[in-house]
Design a protein around this motif. Sequence first.
Motif, PDB file in Angstrom:
ATOM      1  N   ARG A 184      14.190  58.760 -40.987  1.00 19.53           N
ATOM      2  CA  ARG A 184      14.150  57.426 -41.601  1.00 19.53           C
ATOM      3  C   ARG A 184      15.566  56.915 -41.856  1.00 19.53           C
ATOM      4  NH1 ARG A 184       9.861  56.259 -46.015  1.00 19.53           N
ATOM      5  NH2 ARG A 184       8.689  56.125 -44.100  1.00 19.53           N
ATOM      6  N   ARG A 185      16.454  57.795 -42.325  1.00 15.66           N
ATOM      7  CA  ARG A 185      17.843  57.377 -42.567  1.00 15.66           C
ATOM      8  C   ARG A 185      18.540  57.013 -41.266  1.00 15.66           C
ATOM      9  NH1 ARG A 185      19.903  61.607 -47.181  1.00 15.66           N
ATOM     10  NH2 ARG A 185      18.689  60.680 -48.871  1.00 15.66           N
ATOM     11  N   ARG A 186      18.282  57.777 -40.218  1.00 14.37           N
ATOM     12  CA  ARG A 186      18.877  57.437 -38.917  1.00 14.37           C
ATOM     13  C   ARG A 186      18.377  56.091 -38.424  1.00 14.37           C
ATOM     14  NH1 ARG A 186      17.865  62.959 -35.998  1.00 14.37           N
ATOM     15  NH2 ARG A 186      19.457  64.209 -37.013  1.00 14.37           N
ATOM     16  N   GLY A 187      17.095  55.828 -38.601  1.00 11.39           N
ATOM     17  CA  GLY A 187      16.524  54.547 -38.191  1.00 11.39           C
ATOM     18  C   GLY A 187      17.097  53.386 -38.975  1.00 11.39           C
ATOM     19  N   ALA A 188      17.316  53.575 -40.282  1.00 13.21           N
ATOM     20  CA  ALA A 188      17.888  52.520 -41.113  1.00 13.21           C
ATOM     21  C   ALA A 188      19.358  52.296 -40.758  1.00 13.21           C
ATOM     22  CB  ALA A 188      17.758  52.887 -42.597  1.00 13.21           C
ATOM     23  N   ARG A 189      20.065  53.365 -40.455  1.00 10.19           N
ATOM     24  CA  ARG A 189      21.460  53.249 -40.072  1.00 10.19           C
ATOM     25  C   ARG A 189      21.604  52.541 -38.721  1.00 10.19           C
ATOM     26  NH1 ARG A 189      23.730  58.836 -40.356  1.00 10.19           N
ATOM     27  NH2 ARG A 189      22.979  58.882 -42.473  1.00 10.19           N
TER      28      ARG A 189
END
Length: 141
Positions: free
Chosen positions: A132-137
Motif C-alpha cells: 500500500r505504501r509503495r502504491g501511494a508513493r
Amino acid sequence: MLILALVLPTWAGITYVGLVRARRESAGLPPSPRPRRTPARKAAWMAVLAYLLGGALHLYGLSYMPFLQPEDACWFKAGHMAVPDSSSALPVSLVCAGEEIVPVWVNPGLLVLAVTAVGATAASVVSAVTARRRGARGARG
C-alpha cells in the motif's frame, strides 16, 4: 453413500465448469480475469490453513481428555481402570498410572502450527502495508 457424498458433487462441479468454459469460448468472450496473487494474499491463506490445522490438531489432542467420567479416559485409552494422575488442555497431556497417553507428536505439532500461523499473519500484514505504501508513493511521485 460415498458416491452420493463425494463423487456426484464433484462430477456436477466439473460438468458446470466445463459448460461455463464452453459457453465463453463459443461466444468469443475473453477468459475471465483472475485476481493477482499477491504475497500478502498468499501469506494470509497460509495463516488460515495453519489456524485450521492447529485447531483440528488441538481437538484431536483433546479427544484424549477425560470429560464426564475421568476413570473412563484411562480405561479406553490405556487399559487402566483408574482416575488420571493429571491432565491439561495446553500442553495437551493425560497421565494414567505414570504413563503419558497423548501421542508425543501432538504438542510439537501444535507449536509448529502456532508459530507458522502467527508468522504468516504478521507477514501478510507487513506485506499488505508495504504494498500500500509503495502504491501511494508511486501515485504521488
